[in-house]
Enzyme design. Sequence first.
Site, PDB file in Angstrom:
ATOM      1  N   LEU A 236      53.998  25.171  18.383  1.00 56.66           N
ATOM      2  CA  LEU A 236      55.312  25.627  17.933  1.00 56.66           C
ATOM      3  C   LEU A 236      55.199  27.134  17.790  1.00 56.66           C
ATOM      4  O   LEU A 236      54.288  27.630  17.121  1.00 56.66           O
ATOM      5  CB  LEU A 236      55.664  24.971  16.600  1.00 56.66           C
ATOM      6  CG  LEU A 236      57.063  25.213  16.019  1.00 56.66           C
ATOM      7  CD1 LEU A 236      58.136  24.723  16.981  1.00 56.66           C
ATOM      8  CD2 LEU A 236      57.202  24.515  14.670  1.00 56.66           C
ATOM      9  N   ASP A 237      56.078  27.878  18.452  1.00 54.18           N
ATOM     10  CA  ASP A 237      55.994  29.341  18.452  1.00 54.18           C
ATOM     11  C   ASP A 237      55.863  29.906  17.045  1.00 54.18           C
ATOM     12  O   ASP A 237      56.472  29.376  16.104  1.00 54.18           O
ATOM     13  CB  ASP A 237      57.243  29.952  19.096  1.00 54.18           C
ATOM     14  CG  ASP A 237      57.208  29.894  20.613  1.00 54.18           C
ATOM     15  OD1 ASP A 237      56.174  29.494  21.162  1.00 54.18           O
ATOM     16  OD2 ASP A 237      58.226  30.248  21.238  1.00 54.18           O
ATOM     17  N   PRO A 238      55.092  31.003  16.883  1.00 54.86           N
ATOM     18  CA  PRO A 238      55.003  31.651  15.567  1.00 54.86           C
ATOM     19  C   PRO A 238      56.367  32.000  14.987  1.00 54.86           C
ATOM     20  O   PRO A 238      56.560  31.946  13.770  1.00 54.86           O
ATOM     21  CB  PRO A 238      54.179  32.916  15.859  1.00 54.86           C
ATOM     22  CG  PRO A 238      53.326  32.547  17.026  1.00 54.86           C
ATOM     23  CD  PRO A 238      54.192  31.649  17.873  1.00 54.86           C
TER      24      PRO A 238
END
Length: 315
Positions: free
Chosen positions: A53-55
């Site tokens: 999950l993207d930062p």
Amino acid sequence: MTDSNANRPPRLPRREVHGVLLLDKPLGLSSNDALVRAKRLLRAAKAGHTGTLDPLATGLLPLCFGEATKFSQDLLEADKTYDAEVRLGARSSTGDAEGELLDVRAVTCDRAAVEQALEGFIGEIEQVPPMHSALKKDGRPLYEYARAGQTVERAARRVTIRSIALLECALPGAPSFTMRVTCSKGTYIRTLAEDIGEALGCGAHLTGLRRIAVGDLTLDGAVTLAQIEAQDDAQRPAMLAPVDALLQKCVPVQLDAAAAGRFLQGQRIAQRDLPVGTALAENSLARVYAGEPSRLLGVARMREGALRPERLVKL
């Protein structure tokens, strides 16, 4: 000279922890860093995440521990659901709010136009992966090329948008809206936002992203890293959902002691040795239990009138 390590508390040993942690990932933290921190807090011997999950995204990040890691691939393949905030009127160099605004245009659409545009993306679509992504080209992540100011050719990929709904729309007061998207694995929501912007003729970029579901798992009951840290060490493993939380689509089957023994040896279990009334379609999956209280033994598939073990667990 004083040893700086002398006053540190002793490091506690790793322990066997089994289950899935429904983590509500905070903004700015990478999935790997979240996994490392959760593994340390739980003192888990074995752990793995179920897709990144993207930062810059928040929300549900299921983390598998112990025997649950045997089923992490199932979550990698599962559909995902996101709430995405989109700003109209400009693209950005990264596709999100972190990038430089590009191609600023007037926004002349209304709510009805947005709803119509969203409907056009339901079903199977093609996406060109964004340069600011972890997808690799010639062994290097695309974001490394992007950081070096390079753009490389990327092949379009087919993904499926299961559903898309407009949750909020600030038009005409402000050029923004929020949508809920359920999609297949590999879908880039920032690319979807950009493509919607082009369909509306004004460009767009993503300003917020929150994942609310992975397959059948949702944010209901999810915990934060701070909540785990606030718990006593002995209580932290209880914050995990059981391994079979990952297997709820499989039909439950309870075996007697004799059949369970054969099952754990990898032997198939004939239909006549299953509980009376057990109905399993050909090629269907079952989660198999034995004992009192019931203990998960693994997952099996029904083939040619017998239940055949596929993945065993040791709990």
